[in-house]
Design a protein around this motif. Structure first.
Motif, mmCIF file in Angstrom:
data_model
loop_
_atom_site.group_PDB
_atom_site.id
_atom_site.type_symbol
_atom_site.label_atom_id
_atom_site.label_comp_id
_atom_site.label_asym_id
_atom_site.label_seq_id
_atom_site.Cartn_x
_atom_site.Cartn_y
_atom_site.Cartn_z
ATOM 1 N N ALA A 81 1.023 11.357 6.694
ATOM 2 C CA ALA A 81 1.233 10.611 7.936
ATOM 3 C C ALA A 81 -0.073 10.019 8.461
ATOM 4 O O ALA A 81 -0.081 8.956 9.068
ATOM 5 C CB ALA A 81 1.863 11.511 8.993
ATOM 6 N N TYR A 82 -1.183 10.703 8.220
ATOM 7 C CA TYR A 82 -2.456 10.185 8.720
ATOM 8 C C TYR A 82 -2.887 8.941 7.944
ATOM 9 O O TYR A 82 -3.372 7.974 8.504
ATOM 10 C CB TYR A 82 -3.554 11.254 8.662
ATOM 11 C CG TYR A 82 -4.879 10.713 9.110
ATOM 12 C CD1 TYR A 82 -5.050 10.296 10.419
ATOM 13 C CD2 TYR A 82 -5.934 10.569 8.217
ATOM 14 C CE1 TYR A 82 -6.244 9.755 10.842
ATOM 15 C CE2 TYR A 82 -7.132 10.037 8.630
ATOM 16 C CZ TYR A 82 -7.285 9.629 9.946
ATOM 17 O OH TYR A 82 -8.457 9.080 10.356
ATOM 18 N N ARG A 83 -2.662 8.985 6.620
ATOM 19 C CA ARG A 83 -2.998 7.797 5.822
ATOM 20 C C ARG A 83 -2.103 6.627 6.239
ATOM 21 O O ARG A 83 -2.548 5.498 6.349
ATOM 22 C CB ARG A 83 -2.855 8.118 4.329
ATOM 23 C CG ARG A 83 -3.143 6.926 3.444
ATOM 24 C CD ARG A 83 -3.639 7.301 2.045
ATOM 25 N NE ARG A 83 -3.659 6.123 1.182
ATOM 26 C CZ ARG A 83 -4.573 5.168 1.236
ATOM 27 N NH1 ARG A 83 -5.571 5.255 2.093
ATOM 28 N NH2 ARG A 83 -4.513 4.122 0.451
ATOM 29 N N VAL B 73 -2.268 -4.016 11.563
ATOM 30 C CA VAL B 73 -2.497 -4.581 12.894
ATOM 31 C C VAL B 73 -3.772 -5.425 12.878
ATOM 32 O O VAL B 73 -3.800 -6.558 13.364
ATOM 33 C CB VAL B 73 -2.597 -3.459 13.957
ATOM 34 C CG1 VAL B 73 -3.018 -4.034 15.300
ATOM 35 C CG2 VAL B 73 -1.272 -2.728 14.089
ATOM 36 N N ALA B 74 -4.824 -4.866 12.274
ATOM 37 C CA ALA B 74 -6.110 -5.575 12.238
ATOM 38 C C ALA B 74 -6.011 -6.874 11.449
ATOM 39 O O ALA B 74 -6.722 -7.831 11.718
ATOM 40 C CB ALA B 74 -7.182 -4.678 11.649
ATOM 41 N N SER B 75 -5.135 -6.887 10.443
ATOM 42 C CA SER B 75 -4.987 -8.090 9.625
ATOM 43 C C SER B 75 -4.005 -9.079 10.226
ATOM 44 O O SER B 75 -3.630 -10.046 9.571
ATOM 45 C CB SER B 75 -4.500 -7.732 8.227
ATOM 46 O OG SER B 75 -5.270 -6.716 7.680
ATOM 47 N N ASP C 167 -0.873 6.156 9.145
ATOM 48 C CA ASP C 167 -1.413 5.718 10.427
ATOM 49 C C ASP C 167 -2.553 4.716 10.204
ATOM 50 O O ASP C 167 -2.603 3.658 10.831
ATOM 51 C CB ASP C 167 -1.943 6.961 11.151
ATOM 52 C CG ASP C 167 -1.889 6.818 12.649
ATOM 53 O OD1 ASP C 167 -0.774 6.684 13.163
ATOM 54 O OD2 ASP C 167 -2.954 6.829 13.280
ATOM 55 N N ASN C 168 -3.459 5.051 9.295
ATOM 56 C CA ASN C 168 -4.586 4.168 8.998
ATOM 57 C C ASN C 168 -4.118 2.846 8.408
ATOM 58 O O ASN C 168 -4.653 1.781 8.732
ATOM 59 C CB ASN C 168 -5.544 4.838 8.008
ATOM 60 C CG ASN C 168 -6.370 5.920 8.666
ATOM 61 O OD1 ASN C 168 -6.254 6.143 9.870
ATOM 62 N ND2 ASN C 168 -7.183 6.588 7.899
ATOM 63 N N LEU C 169 -3.113 2.913 7.520
ATOM 64 C CA LEU C 169 -2.630 1.689 6.881
ATOM 65 C C LEU C 169 -1.953 0.785 7.898
ATOM 66 O O LEU C 169 -2.068 -0.444 7.827
ATOM 67 C CB LEU C 169 -1.673 2.034 5.735
ATOM 68 C CG LEU C 169 -2.343 2.688 4.524
ATOM 69 C CD1 LEU C 169 -1.311 3.229 3.553
ATOM 70 C CD2 LEU C 169 -3.255 1.698 3.819
ATOM 71 N N ASP D 1 -2.736 0.723 11.100
ATOM 72 C CA ASP D 1 -3.884 0.144 11.818
ATOM 73 C C ASP D 1 -4.416 -1.068 11.058
ATOM 74 O O ASP D 1 -4.750 -2.093 11.654
ATOM 75 C CB ASP D 1 -5.019 1.170 11.937
ATOM 76 C CG ASP D 1 -4.791 2.143 13.081
ATOM 77 O OD1 ASP D 1 -3.957 1.842 13.948
ATOM 78 O OD2 ASP D 1 -5.453 3.188 13.094
ATOM 79 N N GLY D 2 -4.512 -0.910 9.737
ATOM 80 C CA GLY D 2 -5.013 -2.001 8.900
ATOM 81 C C GLY D 2 -4.126 -3.230 8.999
ATOM 82 O O GLY D 2 -4.609 -4.364 9.056
ATOM 83 N N ASP E 262 0.843 -1.192 0.000
ATOM 84 C CA ASP E 262 0.000 0.000 0.000
ATOM 85 C C ASP E 262 0.876 1.238 0.000
ATOM 86 O O ASP E 262 2.021 1.191 0.411
ATOM 87 C CB ASP E 262 -0.927 0.013 1.216
ATOM 88 C CG ASP E 262 -2.200 -0.761 0.945
ATOM 89 O OD1 ASP E 262 -2.929 -0.342 0.036
ATOM 90 O OD2 ASP E 262 -2.437 -1.782 1.613
ATOM 91 N N ALA E 263 0.272 2.362 -0.448
ATOM 92 C CA ALA E 263 1.018 3.610 -0.522
ATOM 93 C C ALA E 263 0.362 4.649 0.372
ATOM 94 O O ALA E 263 -0.858 4.734 0.423
ATOM 95 C CB ALA E 263 1.055 4.107 -1.960
#
Lengths: 315, 354
Positions: free
Chosen positions: A70-72, A81-83, A74-76, A78-79, A64-65
């Motif tokens: 930095a916020y994106r 971690v969730a996976s 952060d979300n990636l 999180d993703g 992913d890019a």
């Protein structure tokens, strides 16, 4: 009307399926690779190399890019971690703004292996493997000075994005060489934010104010190529331009004699190393290397441009 | 004669009942899409419905939902606010500036208050430009988009304000809690979103101000003639939108423990997309806050689900675009259907009332 509505729904479902049809094998462990963008050849080479190596080692991968946001990022993360990712290979979105995300992943038990750019903290990431920007900058500045020769003259500098540590390290490297030579005079230093079009415009403006410049030293290849285009469109000759990165476009321009030199960042070497260390860490609990690792850059000139391809020495 | 009349009214009723069903489906489209997406991702990604992921997902949704809640009132009143992304970025930068360099105080409360104040000033400028100076909302807020982004870059000279989570000496311990702490198992940003949502829903449905917003968006001239202070209503919508943007900027700075001047780029488009997906008309006067919340959920679920599915980022962009275009196309369809079947619907209501 109803038919129309059904048609919309069908299109949506089709698109989702088309995009999702490459179902991954969920029995394998996941390595998430996060890079700034996939439309830039450098980051693409970096991501593709890491993905290839991870697949060879028996992992499944996800690329992913974060678009330097930095916020994106952060979300990636999180993703990831969730996976339940096994590891993250990260080319981060900012040395300060990435710390909290890397720490969160590490706390969640997912080791992070940083490539290409460092973060301003120790002991959180398992490895930080970067190209030696300082050495690379010095080497290319030496070549820049050698090409212009003893006579020296006025030169201009194109700088990268100011928030990027690499931009600062490179300009310091350039100046540690050029400032010791009194025959070289910096007449203009402009930030072109790594961008070709910005570099083109800035160079045109610089040429208006300083028509006598003998060289332009750029913080990366895309800016150097922007400068090359501006020099060409102004019909000027004999201006020495150097870049940084060793992109395929730049080595092509060197072969064509438009660009004088660049320095190759060993993106491929770094990516492979990071995945290998991640693999070793997952199997043994240690990378066996210090956290901060610096890989030297290679100087690319017309003499050896044929030896490099896609950020890798092929001969 | 009477037989013909019965037949006519029978066919009318049939038309109205099927029209009603279609309209109901169209009105509930965002929820339908949301349920569809949840089923799809749950089937394709093993850990999608895990508590851990839902918590993360809700935190991501909160960001676009808060912006969308603020944007809803602006759009309902017939305007648009393109400046929210930049305002969010500026808000984080102002907070970061006060926390790390502010001469007077490094207190979290002071930093947050000053960030609110700066963003409300942006909102006031938007409101003044649109309501008093008569600048088209698109242009006015495009201008403030650039002004706020430039101001954010100027504050730090393009650099990041780091270590907002770190030093106890600066009294920063409370700041990271805004975006990172949990209350009763839910992330704090989700609570903030719920509070703002409750407030906005009550204002929209139960207060004169809410009705005025709908009236201004539905027919500005009529609203003015009815004695509504149109400029004041518009100003309030832009102030609220800017406030929501400010909240988002602070949450993000708190999550990242750093403030970066480019934060929030293209957030405004996400917010507008959420509002439109939720069934609010860009022409103003029609829509709801709850719709926007569902719209934000759709966008959030789609974004996170596609990432977890491992869909290439380029496809992610295409799919997002398709969803937004479809949403507006269906919105048009709903308007046309409503216009076409309104006489039938009205008649059947009056008949039922008889």
């Amino acid at each position: 009307m109803r038919g129309q509505q059904r048609y919309y729904a069908a299109t949506l479902v089709l698109l989702l399926c088309a995009a999702g049809c490459h179902r991954a094998d969920y029995s394998k462990r996941l390595i998430v690779i996060l890079v700034p963008s996939q439309d830039n050849p450098y980051f693409k080479a970096e991501a593709d190399t890491a993905a290839k190596r991870a697949l060879e080692l028996g992992y499944r991968v996800r690329i992913d890019a974060h678009d330097d946001d930095a916020y994106r990022q952060d979300n990636l993360i999180d993703g990831a971690v969730a996976s339940n990712a096994a590891a993250i290979i990260l080319d981060n979105a900012g040395s300060d703004s990435s710390i909290s995300a890397v720490r969160r992943a590490t706390r969640a038990g997912i080791p992070c292996f940083l490539i290409d750019r460092e973060i301003a903290a120790d002991g959180i990431a398992k490895a930080q493997i970067i190209a030696d920007n300082n050495q690379g900058a010095r080497v290319v500045a030496e070549e820049f000075a050698k090409a212009i020769g003893r006579a020296g003259g006025e030169y201009a500098e194109l700088l990268g994005r100011e928030s990027d540590t690499n931009a600062q390290v490179r300009t310091r490297g350039f100046h540690s060489v050029l400032d010791t030579r009194p025959e070289f005079k910096l007449v203009s230093a402009q930030a072109a934010n790594w961008s070709q079009s910005e570099a083109f415009q800035k160079t045109e403006t610089i040429l208006q104010g300083h028509p006598k410049i003998v060289g332009i030293i750029a913080g990366n290849d895309t800016m150097a190529l922007g400068a090359v285009a501006a020099i060409k469109s102004a019909g000027l000759k004999g201006i020495t331009i150097t870049g940084f990165d060793g992109s395929p476009d730049a080595t092509g321009a060197i072969r064509a004699g438009e660009l004088h030199a660049t320095t190759l960042q060993p993106a491929v070497v770094i990516s492979k190393l990071a995945v290998d260390e991640a693999d070793r860490f997952l199997k043994t609990g240690s990378t066996g290397r210090p956290e901060r690792q610096v890989i030297p850059c290679d100087l690319v000139t017309r003499a050896n441009a044929d030896e490099y391809q896609d950020f890798e020495k092929i001969r | 004669m009477s037989a013909v009349a019965t037949m006519l009214s029978k066919s009318d009723r049939l038309a109205s009942s099927s029209a009603r069903a279609v309209l109901m489906l169209l009105r509930a489209r965002a929820i339908l899409v949301l349920v569809l997406l949840l089923i799809l991702f749950a089937a394709m990604v093993p850990s999608f419905l895990s508590a851990n992921n839902l918590s993360i997902l809700s935190k991501h949704v909160a960001i676009s939902a808060i912006l969308a809640i603020g944007m809803t009132f602006v759009v309902l009143s017939g305007g648009i606010d393109l400046s929210v992304g930049s305002a969010a970025g500026l808000s984080g930068m102002v907070a970061g500036y006060v926390l790390t360099r502010g001469g007077v105080s490094h207190s979290t409360v002071v930093a947050v208050m000053i960030a609110f104040a700066v963003c409300l000033a942006i909102g006031a400028l938007n409101g003044w430009l649109v309501a008093k100076a008569g600048v088209a909302p698109f242009i006015a807020t495009l201008g403030t988009l650039y002004i706020a982004r430039g101001a954010a870059l100027l504050l730090s000279n393009g650099k990041t304000f780091p270590n907002l989570g770190g030093s106890v000496a600066h009294g920063l311990t409370a700041f990271p809690a805004i975006g990172q702490s949990f209350l009763l198992g839910l992330p704090m940003p989700v609570w903030i979103m719920l509070v703002l949502f409750g407030l906005a829903a009550i204002v929209a449905a139960k207060t004169p101000l809410g009705r005025h917003v709908y009236a201004v968006g539905g027919n500005e001239r009529a609203a003015r003639l009815a004695g509504i202070n149109v400029p004041r209503v518009k100003l309030i919508t832009y102030l609220f939108s800017a406030f929501c943007a400010s909240v988002v900027g602070i949450i993000i700075a708190s999550q990242l423990e750093a403030a970066h001047p480019a934060t929030g780029e293209s957030f405004e488009l996400n917010a507008i997309a959420a509002v439109v997906l939720g069934g609010t008309s860009l022409m103003g006067g029609r829509g709801s806050v709850a719709g926007s919340l569902i719209g934000a959920l759709v966008i959030g679920v789609l974004a996170d689900g596609l990432v977890m599915l491992g869909v290439s980022e380029f496809w992610q962009i295409v799919i997002k675009g398709v969803v937004i275009v479809l949403a507006v196309a269906v919105d048009q369809l709903q308007s046309r259907l409503q216009a076409k079947f309104l006489p039938y619907l009205l008649r059947s209501t009056t008949e039922a009332g008889r």
